[in-house]
Design an enzyme around this catalytic site. Structure first.
Site, PDB file in Angstrom:
ATOM      1  CG  HIS A 207       8.944 -20.537 115.628  1.00  0.00           C
ATOM      2  ND1 HIS A 207       8.972 -20.903 114.326  1.00  0.00           N
ATOM      3  CD2 HIS A 207       8.704 -21.478 116.312  1.00  0.00           C
ATOM      4  CE1 HIS A 207       8.921 -22.262 114.260  1.00  0.00           C
ATOM      5  NE2 HIS A 207       8.812 -22.802 115.644  1.00  0.00           N
ATOM      6  CD  GLU A 208       8.955 -21.959 120.325  1.00  0.00           C
ATOM      7  OE1 GLU A 208       7.571 -22.252 120.519  1.00  0.00           O
ATOM      8  OE2 GLU A 208       9.996 -22.455 119.815  1.00  0.00           O
ATOM      9  CB  THR A 234       2.029 -21.933 104.214  1.00  0.00           C
ATOM     10  OG1 THR A 234       1.012 -23.010 104.722  1.00  0.00           O
ATOM     11  CG2 THR A 234       1.807 -20.699 105.023  1.00  0.00           C
ATOM     12  CG  ASP A 267      16.597 -15.215 115.220  1.00  0.00           C
ATOM     13  OD1 ASP A 267      15.926 -16.308 115.252  1.00  0.00           O
ATOM     14  OD2 ASP A 267      16.727 -14.425 116.048  1.00  0.00           O
TER      15      ASP A 267
END
Length: 300
Positions: A207-208, A234, A267
C-alpha cells in the site's frame, strides 16, 4: 567523395540509433522495472521489537508477488473486476551495492530512542531538519539517494498504550530527497512474527509503496464521490473500508473496489492493483516523470 559522405551519414545514423539516452525514453509495457531497496531498521531500545533478516526477506517476497500479480489470492477478485487485475511489472531487490559502491546486504540496523513518529510530518510548518528519523546524527538513519534506491524505514509506531498506532506512511514523488521513502511499523512488516492481527500478509508495504509510486487512496477525500484517485478504472467510493468486508458493497452508484491494495481493509481482504493504477505508477518513470532519475540509474 560521395562514397565517403555516404559512409559518414551511415555512421552518424547508427550512432543515433544506438544512443542509450534515446532508448531510455521508451518504457515498454512488458518491461520489468527492478528497484533496489535499502531497509533501515531502527530498534527502539525502551520497547524493542526484533526484525530479523528473514522477516525482511519475507516482505520483499510479498512485494514481488503483489506487484507482479503472482499473489495467489488475486483469484478472489470478484468476477466483475477480474478483467482489471494488473501485473504492474515492477520488482524489488535488496540493494547489493551501497552509495559508495561497496557491497551491502541492503539492510542497515541501529538502536536508540527514535520512533517512527519522529519522521511523521504533522503539518507543512514542520521543518525536515526536525524529523530525527531521517538523520543519522540525530539518532535516525540517513536516506540513501532516492534516485538510486527505495528507502524503507522500519520503526516503532506505537500509540501511548504500546499498541500499533499507525501501520505506516509514505512520501509521494517529488518531495524532499532526505525523507523520500516508506516508513512501516515492525508489526505490519513482512509475514513473520510479531505481527498485528490486521496486518499479517505484508500488505502495508504494498500500500505505502503504491503511494511512493504516486497512487492515491481509491476512496473519495472527505466523503466525496467526486474526489477520486485520478484513475479511470477504479470505481468512485464514498469512503474507506476497514476490516474484511464481503462483496458486493456499494456507494456512489456502483460496487466498490475495496479489495484494492489502496483501500484500508485488512491484509487478507486486499489483493489487487488495476490496469489504470499500473499506468499511473509506471508513468513516474517516463521522461517527464518524477522518478525518471531512478529509472535511468537502474536501466544502465
Amino acid at each position: 567523395m560521395n562514397k565517403v559522405l555516404g559512409l559518414l551519414s551511415l555512421f552518424l545514423l547508427c550512432m543515433s540509433c544506438n544512443d542509450p539516452s534515446e532508448e531510455l525514453d521508451i518504457i515498454e509495457e512488458d518491461e520489468i522495472i527492478v528497484i533496489p531497496v535499502v531497509v533501515h531498521v531502527l530498534r527502539y531500545t525502551p520497547a524493542p521489537i526484533d526484525v530479523s533478516d528473514e522477516k525482511i526477506h519475507s516482505q520483499i517476497a510479498v512485494l514481488n508477488q503483489d506487484f507482479r500479480k503472482k499473489n495467489p489470492d488475486h483469484v478472489n477478485t470478484p468476477e466483475e473486476f477480474k478483467h482489471l487485475v494488473a501485473d504492474v511489472g515492477i520488482e524489488f531487490r535488496l540493494a547489493t551495492t551501497d552509495p559508495k559502491g561497496k557491497p551491502t546486504t541492503g539492510i542497515l540496523r541501529s538502536e536508540g530512542e527514535i520512533t517512527g513518529w519522529e519522521g511523521f510530518k504533522e503539518n507543512e510548518n514542520t521543518a525536515v531538519e526536525d524529523l530525527k528519523l531521517f538523520f543519522t546524527e540525530k539518532g535516525g538513519q540517513d536516506a540513501w539517494p532516492p534516485d538510486k534506491y527505495l528507502n524503507i524505514w522500519v520503526a516503532d509506531l506505537s500509540n501511548r498504550h504500546g499498541n500499533l498506532g499507525l501501520p505506516g506512511y509514505a512520501s509521494f514523488p517529488g518531495g524532499d530527497p532526505r525523507t523520500d521513502g516508506v516508513i512501516i511499523d515492525p508489526r505490519a512488516f513482512g509475514t513473520l512474527p510479531p505481527l498485528n492481527e490486521s496486518h499479517q500478509r505484508g500488505r502495508t508495504a504494498t500500500h505505502e509503496i503504491g503511494h511512493w509510486l504516486n497512487l492515491l487512496h481509491i476512496f473519495g477525500k472527505n466523503n466525496d464521490c467526486e474526489a477520486g484517485d485520478f484513475v479511470e478504472d477504479t470505481p468512485s467510493a464514498y469512503s474507506q473500508y476497514n476490516g474484511s468486508p464481503v462483496h458486493p458493497q456499494s456507494s456512489c452508484g456502483s460496487h466498490d473496489l475495496f479489495m484494492n491494495f489502496m483501500d484500508y481493509v485488512d491484509d487478507q481482504a486486499m489483493y489487487m492493483f488495476t490496469k489504470g493504477q499500473k499506468e499511473r505508477m509506471r508513468a513516474v518513470f517516463t521522461p517527464s516523470g518524477p522518478r525518471r532519475a531512478l529509472y535511468e540509474h537502474i536501466s544502465k
